[in-house]
Design an enzyme around this catalytic site. Sequence first.
Site, mmCIF file in Angstrom:
data_model
loop_
_atom_site.group_PDB
_atom_site.id
_atom_site.type_symbol
_atom_site.label_atom_id
_atom_site.label_comp_id
_atom_site.label_asym_id
_atom_site.label_seq_id
_atom_site.Cartn_x
_atom_site.Cartn_y
_atom_site.Cartn_z
ATOM 1 C CD GLU A 258 -4.020 -4.922 7.488
ATOM 2 O OE1 GLU A 258 -3.531 -4.864 6.338
ATOM 3 O OE2 GLU A 258 -5.229 -4.698 7.743
ATOM 4 C CG ASN B 52 -1.974 -1.005 1.250
ATOM 5 O OD1 ASN B 52 -2.849 -1.003 0.394
ATOM 6 N ND2 ASN B 52 -1.925 -1.919 2.215
ATOM 7 C CG ASP C 61 -13.486 -3.199 6.802
ATOM 8 O OD1 ASP C 61 -13.930 -2.927 5.673
ATOM 9 O OD2 ASP C 61 -13.080 -2.337 7.601
#
Length: 536
Positions: A332, A248, A377
């Site tokens: 994560e 990211n 999510d």
Amino acid sequence: MKQRAILKNKTYLYLTEFFSGMSVMAVELGASRLLAPYFSSSQIVWTIIIGTIMIAMALGNIYGGRSADKNPDPDRLYTRILIAALWIGLIPVAGKYIIIGITGVMIFAIDTNLLIAAAFAACMVIFVFPLFLLGTVTPSLAKYTMDSLGDSGKVVGMLNAANTIGSIIGTFVPTFVTIPAVGTAVTFLIFAGILLALAAAYFLSAGIGKGKTIVSCVILALCCVFGSGSSFAFWETDLTVEDESIYNYLRVYEDDRAVALSTNVLFGVQSVYQKDGGLTGMYYDYAMAAPYMAGVREAGRPLDVLILGMGTGTYATQCSRYFGEMNVEGVEIDEKITALARDYFQLPDSVPVVTYDGRAYLQALESDRLYDVILVDAFQDITIPFQMASREFFTLVHDHLRDSGVMVVNMNMRGQTEDSINDWLSDTIASVFPVVCTADVRGSTNRELFAGRGDLIGTFDENLLEETNVAMVDLMARVREGLTVYDAGGRVMTDDRAPVELLSMRAMDELISDEVSYYKGQVQGMSIGEILDMLQ
């Protein structure tokens, strides 16, 4: 063909091939990171990048071969490498402005497939020319390296091997070394410097081109000064953190009230921490209906909660604040995000976070490890990872929930047309879970989906009666008002077929079209001068 002493050194020629192949792959990977904050890094964008680069390389091969036959002058080849180096060096300086400019024009020029068209146009403008120039390297070097037709096969094979090995290294180095360590901008500059060094070695050894070599070095030095510290979000002046990870582009910003994380520039907030301990006003609040549906007030024990796509822990923090003791685990994939969660978002060390892919984590769990609430999510920019959008994935989630357990899925970019990404997700989930309910989040494009085996709404109502926190009662009243049982259709995504990128792009086009329709109406029929006057 001009006879240059350095051309007699076959090692130098193979090094030219090696580093040109390495640079092509480094630029390709850098392109994905440059475009991701604006267009995402989905399979669609990767397809655009690979396609445009292959077009550039093919055209370069054709031109390079014809040029080598017609005018076999090595000075021309190394001049092209020099120009490619400077162009690549300028990408960190000008690339983001070109992207913004092209997107701005496209917004007013087309009505559908905006992101696809803008990404393709940006790739064509920014990357095709330098990679076209690098595409001329192999056929030209074949001309200079070959001593006779008798060794043509060997020479071509060695050149292709050098190019391939360089490409392999150029694939791994940016991904695992330079981009995480020094960023995308510096990665472009490093490989621009390598190409410039190759060309400079040629010209200086031949005793020619001293002036243009010096000028090129000065230009690249200026690129390093103005490009190495450049920000994707160049309009932001007070970022707390701007960083890049393997996965990211990361941006943290804060004010007196909150700290927020964005994993891209243009598309919203991924995590937020309220400094005063209040509600976020975002979808995380609506997702807290899930513990009520799982019987949080009647369980007589702390609920077990698993969060797939932990981010900086907003949901974990909110649940702990309003429900007290819970056994929360997070998964994560980006460890840099987890580090930011600890440093800036007050995620306690007592909350375990595993650095792993969410689906792979579920598959590795023991079959008897069950949870009361599982929040899904996980986003890849503007899209959901396809492996976490299929019937097979939701079956895994179902199998790791207790009988009274609830899965809650955050669905972004709810579409207004039939067959939207959320319709497909909801139908897929309904093919696994007997009960599915949804609630649209006020003031946003998010929709929360709740799935389980029992009477979700009835259990929600019963547990909410015991809630004493006024803020939570008011919030849950809004959730209850919009909570509806989903009427499932037959649109089911599987591991074999999950077109999440195309569906997400279509939803994003709808959102952008709605946002800019007003401005299109304002400027319709106006001249460019009148538009500029209006903007002043």
